[in-house]
Design a protein around this motif. Structure first.
Motif, PDB file in Angstrom:
ATOM      1  N   ALA A 188       0.827  -1.198   0.003  1.00  0.00           N
ATOM      2  CA  ALA A 188       0.014  -0.119  -0.005  1.00  0.00           C
ATOM      3  C   ALA A 188       0.803   1.314  -0.020  1.00  0.00           C
ATOM      4  O   ALA A 188       0.148   2.407  -0.013  1.00  0.00           O
ATOM      5  CB  ALA A 188      -0.802   0.039   1.234  1.00  0.00           C
ATOM      6  N   GLN A 189       2.016   1.124   0.139  1.00  0.00           N
ATOM      7  CA  GLN A 189       2.935   2.389   0.272  1.00  0.00           C
ATOM      8  C   GLN A 189       3.921   2.403  -0.740  1.00  0.00           C
ATOM      9  O   GLN A 189       5.267   2.927  -0.707  1.00  0.00           O
ATOM     10  CB  GLN A 189       3.776   2.593   1.748  1.00  0.00           C
ATOM     11  CG  GLN A 189       2.670   2.794   2.755  1.00  0.00           C
ATOM     12  CD  GLN A 189       3.020   2.988   4.064  1.00  0.00           C
ATOM     13  OE1 GLN A 189       4.730   2.645   4.245  1.00  0.00           O
ATOM     14  NE2 GLN A 189       2.618   3.668   5.091  1.00  0.00           N
ATOM     15  N   GLU A 190       3.895   1.524  -1.821  1.00  0.00           N
ATOM     16  CA  GLU A 190       4.768   1.409  -3.041  1.00  0.00           C
ATOM     17  C   GLU A 190       4.777   2.984  -3.630  1.00  0.00           C
ATOM     18  O   GLU A 190       5.908   3.282  -4.161  1.00  0.00           O
ATOM     19  CB  GLU A 190       4.252   0.390  -3.919  1.00  0.00           C
ATOM     20  CG  GLU A 190       4.537  -0.775  -3.588  1.00  0.00           C
ATOM     21  CD  GLU A 190       3.854  -1.889  -4.248  1.00  0.00           C
ATOM     22  OE1 GLU A 190       4.007  -3.052  -4.212  1.00  0.00           O
ATOM     23  OE2 GLU A 190       3.115  -1.787  -5.288  1.00  0.00           O
ATOM     24  N   VAL A 191       3.813   3.643  -3.614  1.00  0.00           N
ATOM     25  CA  VAL A 191       3.932   4.939  -4.195  1.00  0.00           C
ATOM     26  C   VAL A 191       3.342   6.041  -3.088  1.00  0.00           C
ATOM     27  O   VAL A 191       2.348   5.688  -2.530  1.00  0.00           O
ATOM     28  CB  VAL A 191       2.972   5.104  -5.534  1.00  0.00           C
ATOM     29  CG1 VAL A 191       2.930   6.745  -6.029  1.00  0.00           C
ATOM     30  CG2 VAL A 191       3.459   4.267  -6.498  1.00  0.00           C
ATOM     31  N   VAL A 209      -1.317  10.659   0.323  1.00  0.00           N
ATOM     32  CA  VAL A 209      -2.189   9.457  -0.153  1.00  0.00           C
ATOM     33  C   VAL A 209      -0.994   8.330  -0.697  1.00  0.00           C
ATOM     34  O   VAL A 209       0.117   8.860  -1.451  1.00  0.00           O
ATOM     35  CB  VAL A 209      -2.759   9.876  -1.327  1.00  0.00           C
ATOM     36  CG1 VAL A 209      -3.387   8.422  -2.042  1.00  0.00           C
ATOM     37  CG2 VAL A 209      -3.869  10.837  -0.916  1.00  0.00           C
ATOM     38  N   THR A 210      -1.161   7.041  -0.218  1.00  0.00           N
ATOM     39  CA  THR A 210      -0.132   6.034  -0.790  1.00  0.00           C
ATOM     40  C   THR A 210      -1.108   5.160  -1.388  1.00  0.00           C
ATOM     41  O   THR A 210      -2.260   4.817  -1.144  1.00  0.00           O
ATOM     42  CB  THR A 210       0.720   5.600   0.424  1.00  0.00           C
ATOM     43  OG1 THR A 210      -0.204   4.806   1.063  1.00  0.00           O
ATOM     44  CG2 THR A 210       1.261   6.767   1.316  1.00  0.00           C
ATOM     45  N   HIS A 211      -0.333   4.398  -2.249  1.00  0.00           N
ATOM     46  CA  HIS A 211      -1.062   3.398  -3.295  1.00  0.00           C
ATOM     47  C   HIS A 211      -0.126   2.385  -3.695  1.00  0.00           C
ATOM     48  O   HIS A 211       0.918   2.442  -3.666  1.00  0.00           O
ATOM     49  CB  HIS A 211      -2.083   3.787  -4.093  1.00  0.00           C
ATOM     50  CG  HIS A 211      -1.128   4.600  -5.049  1.00  0.00           C
ATOM     51  ND1 HIS A 211      -0.795   4.027  -6.328  1.00  0.00           N
ATOM     52  CD2 HIS A 211      -1.137   6.014  -5.702  1.00  0.00           C
ATOM     53  CE1 HIS A 211      -0.364   4.950  -7.137  1.00  0.00           C
ATOM     54  NE2 HIS A 211      -0.469   6.128  -6.641  1.00  0.00           N
ATOM     55  N   ARG A 212      -0.756   1.212  -4.281  1.00  0.00           N
ATOM     56  CA  ARG A 212       0.137   0.242  -5.054  1.00  0.00           C
ATOM     57  C   ARG A 212       0.485   0.983  -6.409  1.00  0.00           C
ATOM     58  O   ARG A 212      -0.043   1.821  -7.018  1.00  0.00           O
ATOM     59  CB  ARG A 212      -0.475  -0.881  -5.189  1.00  0.00           C
ATOM     60  CG  ARG A 212      -1.243  -1.959  -3.732  1.00  0.00           C
ATOM     61  CD  ARG A 212      -1.783  -2.804  -4.007  1.00  0.00           C
ATOM     62  NE  ARG A 212      -1.973  -3.750  -2.786  1.00  0.00           N
ATOM     63  CZ  ARG A 212      -1.855  -4.958  -2.569  1.00  0.00           C
ATOM     64  NH1 ARG A 212      -1.315  -5.622  -3.764  1.00  0.00           N
ATOM     65  NH2 ARG A 212      -2.219  -5.571  -1.440  1.00  0.00           N
ATOM     66  N   GLN A 213       1.702   0.117  -6.825  1.00  0.00           N
ATOM     67  CA  GLN A 213       2.218   0.701  -8.148  1.00  0.00           C
ATOM     68  C   GLN A 213       1.328   0.360  -9.319  1.00  0.00           C
ATOM     69  O   GLN A 213       1.158   1.018 -10.123  1.00  0.00           O
ATOM     70  CB  GLN A 213       3.661   0.053  -8.244  1.00  0.00           C
ATOM     71  CG  GLN A 213       4.409   0.415  -9.269  1.00  0.00           C
ATOM     72  CD  GLN A 213       4.773   1.963  -9.266  1.00  0.00           C
ATOM     73  OE1 GLN A 213       5.493   2.328  -8.199  1.00  0.00           O
ATOM     74  NE2 GLN A 213       4.662   2.621 -10.247  1.00  0.00           N
TER      75      GLN A 213
END
Length: 488
Positions: A114-117, A306-310
């Motif tokens: 969840a913190q890849e980006v 905001v963090t999200h998957r790659q």
């Protein structure tokens, strides 16, 4: 591999008719919900609607790097598939899970997809409305809504934590309006402590999750008292702990295998008009099937990151009155009712179903077992127990063991052949219920409804008097073990 939404989708793909993807472009502004209404929403959504597959929209207008999933749990049978359990006894499964919790564990950032980006709100180009493909359900909505975001919050001393689901509207480039129902969520209790100190409350909003998390998160008191973190329920359902990770900008944990994590702070003693951008007077469609009235004073969340998957992160959403809400709210309530009545009158309530007609909250059907004449009346005590613990419950239908509580024809057959209105109806006046029910307005019944959210409660007792049970035996058809051979 640990459970997350992507693993669940891979499993659904192995079941015919349970999952569908489309590459046809869809506008998230009312069109996406409008399309799915016909395909699979169910619940109390305006007809025509039906039970259908979960749908992944791969081509969302304005959001080329994201996808939107809707309806993952908009079918009780699909919930059974997802949780690897008979759909008719999911209440029993969740009751067992809540009483045998498995605590979450913290993992490092390199173990948190969840913190890849990571995108910081301090970036001058940051705008949550251009990042997150949050749909609107109808053209009258107050704005784009996060409808399946699990909020993680803690007490100021970090000794207690909790997860809850709220309706959250994107108000500005870094601002979310969050409706916290008074007295209805543990998050609100923690917020009051922060507000007493005039401090912002750090939270994470986790989107795109294993349905075991979203279903488990909707448990309420008295089943899960203040300080009981409902992520423990999901841990028990999966027999593995939910993984958490420290936020990148706030002192709070996020769910490590989410698709998205919004990090933010609830501003203390600060509120805003929910429909400030539209002034339609409406929020979004709510579970009873009507448009929710916009709240004049929702809490204000300021986004920090905001963090999200790659790889094309998935925004998970739902239609307010759909069968999906029934799965999220209804099944945990079934478990809670079973938990409560089995402690008070063990062995007398065999099963419970919170039907879609009540949005998962307003109605329950209880299957009753009577051992002898001394049990006569125990069924009505079971109904009273349910009302006492769950104020949002409005109607209870009581049936015998030979009735399929998941078959409305069977339930209504009971009301037509094992029920007399002059003796089998109980009406309880002047009680609390859910303020989203429009029949609970003072102008509907000024004599009995003094303030919004008051209601009369109804019990329909369709159980056979024990001493007359021989008069109510169903026609005895022959039991066949080879009947399926005739379909080959």
């Amino acid at each position: 591999m640990a459970y997350d939404l992507r693993k669940v989708i891979d499993e659904l793909k192995t079941h015919s008719g349970q999952y569908h993807e489309t590459d046809k472009e869809i506008d998230p502004d009312a069109d996406l919900a409008g399309v799915y209404r016909y395909i699979g929403a169910g619940g109390t959504v305006e007809r025509p609607t039906q039970e259908g597959p979960a749908m992944m929209f791969n081509n969302v207008k304005g959001f080329p790097d994201s996808r939107v999933l809707i309806g993952a749990i908009a079918s009780r049978k699909r919930v059974g598939m997802i949780l690897h359990h008979d759909y008719k006894t999911l209440g029993h499964l969740l009751n067992d899970a809540v009483t045998h919790p498995v605590s979450p564990v913290e993992v490092s950032k390199d173990q948190a997809p969840a913190q890849e980006v990571v995108m910081k709100a301090s970036d001058p180009n940051f705008d949550i409305r251009k990042i997150l493909a949050a749909p609107t359900n109808t053209p009258q909505d107050a704005g784009p809504y996060i409808t399946m975001g699990v909020v993680y919050g803690s007490s100021p001393d970090n000794k207690q934590s909790d997860v809850t689901i709220h309706r959250m509207v994107l108000e500005d480039k870094d601002t979310i309006g969050m409706y916290i129902m008074p007295g209805g969520r543990h998050l609100g209790a923690f917020l009051k402590e922060y507000e007493a100190q005039n401090k912002p409350m750090p939270i994470t909003i986790n989107i795109g999750l294993d349905p075991a998390i979203t279903i488990g998160a909707t448990f309420e008191p008295p089943t899960t008292p203040l300080g009981y973190n409902e992520l423990q329920v999901a841990g028990a359902l999966r027999n593995e702990p939910v993984q958490l990770v420290k936020g990148t900008t706030v002192d709070q944990l996020g769910i490590a295998r989410s698709e998205w994590i919004i990090e933010g702070e609830i501003e203390p003693n600060t509120h805003m008009q929910e429909d400030i951008n539209t002034n339609t007077g409406f929020a979004m469609p709510e579970f009873p099937g009507y448009n929710g009235v916009a709240n004049p004073a929702v809490n204000v969340v300021k986004i920090k990151a905001v963090t999200h998957r790659q790889d094309r992160p998935i925004v998970q959403t739902t239609i307010g009155p759909s069968e999906e809400h029934v799965s999220m709210a209804g099944i945990p309530t079934e478990a809670s009712i079973l938990n409560l009545v089995d402690r008070a009158i063990p062995g007398k309530v065999k099963n419970v179903y919170n039907a879609p007609a009540g949005g998962g909250k307003l109605m329950t059907i209880m299957q009753i077992h009577k051992d002898d004449e001394a049990d006569e009346g125990i069924q009505r005590q079971a109904a009273l127990l349910a009302f006492s613990a769950f104020k949002e419950l409005k109607t209870v239908i009581l049936v015998d063991e030979d009735v399929d509580i998941f078959d409305w024809n069977d339930v209504m057959w009971t009301i037509n052949t094992r029920f007399q209105a002059d003796r089998d109806i109980m009406v309880l006046e002047g009680m609390r219920n859910h303020p989203l029910d429009p029949s609970e307005l003072p102008e509907y019944d000024p004599a009995r409804i003094r303030i919004r959210g008051m209601s009369s409660k109804l019990v329909l007792d369709g159980t056979v008097p024990y001493n007359m049970r021989d008069k109510f035996k169903r026609a005895p058809f022959k039991k066949m073990t080879n009947w399926e051979e005739y379909l080959k």
